[in-house]
Motif scaffolding. Sequence first.
Motif, PDB file in Angstrom:
ATOM      1  N   ALA A  52      26.160  30.684  25.934  1.00  0.00           N
ATOM      2  CA  ALA A  52      26.867  29.537  26.506  1.00  0.00           C
ATOM      3  C   ALA A  52      25.924  28.729  27.385  1.00  0.00           C
ATOM      4  O   ALA A  52      25.158  29.287  28.171  1.00  0.00           O
ATOM      5  CB  ALA A  52      28.076  30.002  27.315  1.00  0.00           C
ATOM      6  N   VAL A  54      26.446  25.710  30.122  1.00  0.00           N
ATOM      7  CA  VAL A  54      27.563  25.151  30.883  1.00  0.00           C
ATOM      8  C   VAL A  54      27.019  24.335  32.049  1.00  0.00           C
ATOM      9  O   VAL A  54      26.112  24.784  32.760  1.00  0.00           O
ATOM     10  CB  VAL A  54      28.475  26.301  31.402  1.00  0.00           C
ATOM     11  CG1 VAL A  54      29.632  25.763  32.225  1.00  0.00           C
ATOM     12  CG2 VAL A  54      28.978  27.158  30.244  1.00  0.00           C
ATOM     13  N   PHE A  64      34.705  27.864  31.962  1.00  0.00           N
ATOM     14  CA  PHE A  64      34.035  28.957  31.260  1.00  0.00           C
ATOM     15  C   PHE A  64      34.624  30.302  31.652  1.00  0.00           C
ATOM     16  O   PHE A  64      34.900  31.148  30.783  1.00  0.00           O
ATOM     17  CB  PHE A  64      32.523  28.952  31.530  1.00  0.00           C
ATOM     18  CG  PHE A  64      31.848  30.144  30.926  1.00  0.00           C
ATOM     19  CD1 PHE A  64      31.589  30.192  29.562  1.00  0.00           C
ATOM     20  CD2 PHE A  64      31.502  31.237  31.702  1.00  0.00           C
ATOM     21  CE1 PHE A  64      30.999  31.305  28.985  1.00  0.00           C
ATOM     22  CE2 PHE A  64      30.915  32.352  31.138  1.00  0.00           C
ATOM     23  CZ  PHE A  64      30.654  32.393  29.772  1.00  0.00           C
ATOM     24  N   SER A  68      36.388  32.373  28.746  1.00  0.00           N
ATOM     25  CA  SER A  68      35.640  33.541  28.267  1.00  0.00           C
ATOM     26  C   SER A  68      36.396  34.860  28.434  1.00  0.00           C
ATOM     27  O   SER A  68      35.995  35.861  27.838  1.00  0.00           O
ATOM     28  CB  SER A  68      34.277  33.613  28.952  1.00  0.00           C
ATOM     29  OG  SER A  68      34.406  33.844  30.330  1.00  0.00           O
TER      30      SER A  68
END
Length: 166
Positions: A52, A54, A64, A68
């Motif tokens: 990821a 971000v 996130f 997640s």
Amino acid sequence: MTLRLILTRHAKSDWDNPLETDHQRRLNPRGTRAAPLIGRWMADKGYLPQDALVSDATRTRETFALLSTQLPQMPVRFEPALYHACPDVMLRALRTAKAPTVLMIGHNPGIAALAAMLLRQRVTHPAFNQYPTCATLVAEFDAENWAAVDYDTGTALDFVVPRELE
């Protein structure tokens, strides 16, 4: 080799605290509900990121974190350069990725522009041009690595907005 990008705009943020900078804005209740819905959608569809990228803003970090929880654990890099980044900066960051499936979480207008510029054909979804909060595009690229990915080379697999999942 096929590479997959999951491109998500941060969930809905709160504008109520005048003492917070834009970078510090947190998610509002709608945003905290939407992010896990998108994570569950990704898991149900088998769109499982292995890495990821971000933005380091509070609202993207929170998006996130909530998203997640529905996915297998993955490494994440919180990138200051992705905060309100233009498409070229976002593409440059993407080109540093190593995993075949990458999740990128960022901000409008850059993320909407990047999504449109990466694809060979535009998505016909009515919300694609606005790319509302927590909207998510899944696109594939026929490339050996992310460094070889460029504009107008991706194929859209899916696009969703949270209200469709409620």
